[in-house]
Design an enzyme around this catalytic site. Structure first.
Site, PDB file in Angstrom:
ATOM      1  CG  ASP A   1      -2.067   0.936   1.136  1.00  0.00           C
ATOM      2  OD1 ASP A   1      -2.258   1.519   0.063  1.00  0.00           O
ATOM      3  OD2 ASP A   1      -2.776   1.096   2.144  1.00  0.00           O
TER       4      ASP A   1
ATOM      5  CG  ASN B   1      -7.577  -2.638  -6.154  1.00  0.00           C
ATOM      6  OD1 ASN B   1      -6.643  -3.412  -5.988  1.00  0.00           O
ATOM      7  ND2 ASN B   1      -7.821  -1.651  -5.311  1.00  0.00           N
TER       8      ASN B   1
HETATM    9  C1  FPP Z   1      -1.730   0.374  -3.320  1.00  0.00           C
HETATM   10  O1  FPP Z   1      -1.369   1.704  -3.541  1.00  0.00           O
HETATM   11  C2  FPP Z   1      -1.330  -0.484  -4.397  1.00  0.00           C
HETATM   12  C3  FPP Z   1      -2.163  -1.095  -5.286  1.00  0.00           C
HETATM   13  C4  FPP Z   1      -3.619  -0.951  -5.289  1.00  0.00           C
HETATM   14  C5  FPP Z   1      -1.658  -1.935  -6.340  1.00  0.00           C
HETATM   15  C6  FPP Z   1      -0.402  -2.707  -6.037  1.00  0.00           C
HETATM   16  C7  FPP Z   1       0.214  -2.972  -7.333  1.00  0.00           C
HETATM   17  C8  FPP Z   1       1.538  -2.919  -7.618  1.00  0.00           C
HETATM   18  C9  FPP Z   1       2.594  -2.682  -6.605  1.00  0.00           C
HETATM   19  C10 FPP Z   1       1.996  -3.081  -9.006  1.00  0.00           C
HETATM   20  C11 FPP Z   1       1.646  -4.351  -9.716  1.00  0.00           C
HETATM   21  C12 FPP Z   1       2.003  -5.598  -9.010  1.00  0.00           C
HETATM   22  C13 FPP Z   1       2.713  -6.635  -9.524  1.00  0.00           C
HETATM   23  C14 FPP Z   1       2.787  -7.930  -8.772  1.00  0.00           C
HETATM   24  C15 FPP Z   1       3.426  -6.549 -10.790  1.00  0.00           C
HETATM   25  P1  FPP Z   1      -2.497   2.803  -3.569  1.00  0.00           P
HETATM   26  O2  FPP Z   1      -2.690   3.204  -4.983  1.00  0.00           O
HETATM   27  O3  FPP Z   1      -3.718   2.326  -2.867  1.00  0.00           O
HETATM   28  O4  FPP Z   1      -1.775   3.919  -2.752  1.00  0.00           O
HETATM   29  P2  FPP Z   1      -2.440   5.066  -1.881  1.00  0.00           P
HETATM   30  O5  FPP Z   1      -3.232   4.379  -0.805  1.00  0.00           O
HETATM   31  O6  FPP Z   1      -1.243   5.798  -1.347  1.00  0.00           O
HETATM   32  O7  FPP Z   1      -3.266   5.890  -2.813  1.00  0.00           O
END
Ligand code: FPP
Length: 229
Positions: A17, A65
């Site tokens: 996250d 998501n």
């Molecule tokens: C949370 O950050 C992250 C996600 C919803 C996606 C996680 C995906 C990746 C790290 C990339 C793809 C993965 C692989 C395995 C290739 P957020 O966007 O919720 O952050 P925030 O809470 O700060 O807005």
């Protein structure tokens, strides 16, 4: 259970996250935060492999998501595809077995095809299993498992566990969430029953193999009782 031998973690799961906040702090687009998030994934998978972890489960895309703007969903999909295309050779050679938990077949056919090819290519590997959660929600997983268990016979914790997407992985030892949020967000609710939890303020793009190493070290010093004494 009193003074036990230090126990090494076999299976670690991470709620990755903070990509968005990482980008925002730098006045960069969210997509760049996700891009740096993938670089963190790459380093952490290498680290997990070098540390001899049996399984690493990463929460990449939840059933919730889909509610993000279409552009962000499509950015995440293309990052996933690029990640498989660029890193599959390394996984295949390093003995990493790729596994998906969640209903990934709901993704576009090109993503499904790529994922299935990657699974097939690494199926015979016996090193670290990298389980990527795609279109994953724990309540959905438990409902699917319970339905299958009921079709076979009596429902017990054991018969449900045997039908979970993670049934072939070692028990979950440690669950880490980055970015300072302290909740499970529908991730591995069943598997977390006896897992240790670690919450860190580090944003996912800043998370390194060193952070994982520290978490594994801290894990060995925690005494787990499983409800006993
Ligand atoms: C949370 O950050 C992250 C996600 C919803 C996606 C996680 C995906 C990746 C790290 C990339 C793809 C993965 C692989 C395995 C290739 P957020 O966007 O919720 O952050 P925030 O809470 O700060 O807005």
């Amino acid at each position: 259970m009193s003074k036990a031998e230090p126990v090494r973690a076999r299976h670690v799961a991470i709620i990755m996250d903070g990509n968005g906040r990482w980008a925002k702090k730098r006045l960069m687009p969210r997509a760049l935060g996700h891009q740096r998030g993938v670089e963190a994934v790459r380093k952490v998978v290498r680290g997990a492999r070098e540390m001899g972890l049996e399984a690493l489960t990463l929460y990449a895309f939840s059933t919730e998501n889909w509610r993000r703007p279409e552009e962000e969903v499509s950015d995440l999909m293309s990052l996933m595809k690029r990640f498989i295309l660029s890193d599959l050779d390394e996984f295949a050679e390093a003995g990493v077995r790729l596994k998906i938990i969640g209903d990934y077949k709901a993704f576009k056919p090109d993503v499904v095809e790529l994922v299935e090819k990657a699974i097939a290519r690494t199926a015979g590997n016996s090193g670290t299993t990298l389980a990527v959660a795609l279109n994953y929600g724990s309540q959905d997983e438990i409902a699917r498992a319970a339905t299958r268990a009921a079709a076979k016979g009596p429902i017990t914790p054991e018969t449900i566990a045997a039908e979970l997407d993670t049934a072939d992985l070692p028990p979950l030892d440690l669950l880490i969430r980055t970015s300072g949020e302290v909740r499970l967000s529908n991730f591995l609710l069943w598997q977390a029953a006896y897992a240790e939890m670690m919450f860190t303020d580090v944003l996912w793009p800043d998370f390194t193999a060193e952070h994982l190493r520290d978490a594994l070290e801290a894990f060995t010093t925690r005494e787990r009782r499983y409800g006993g004494r």
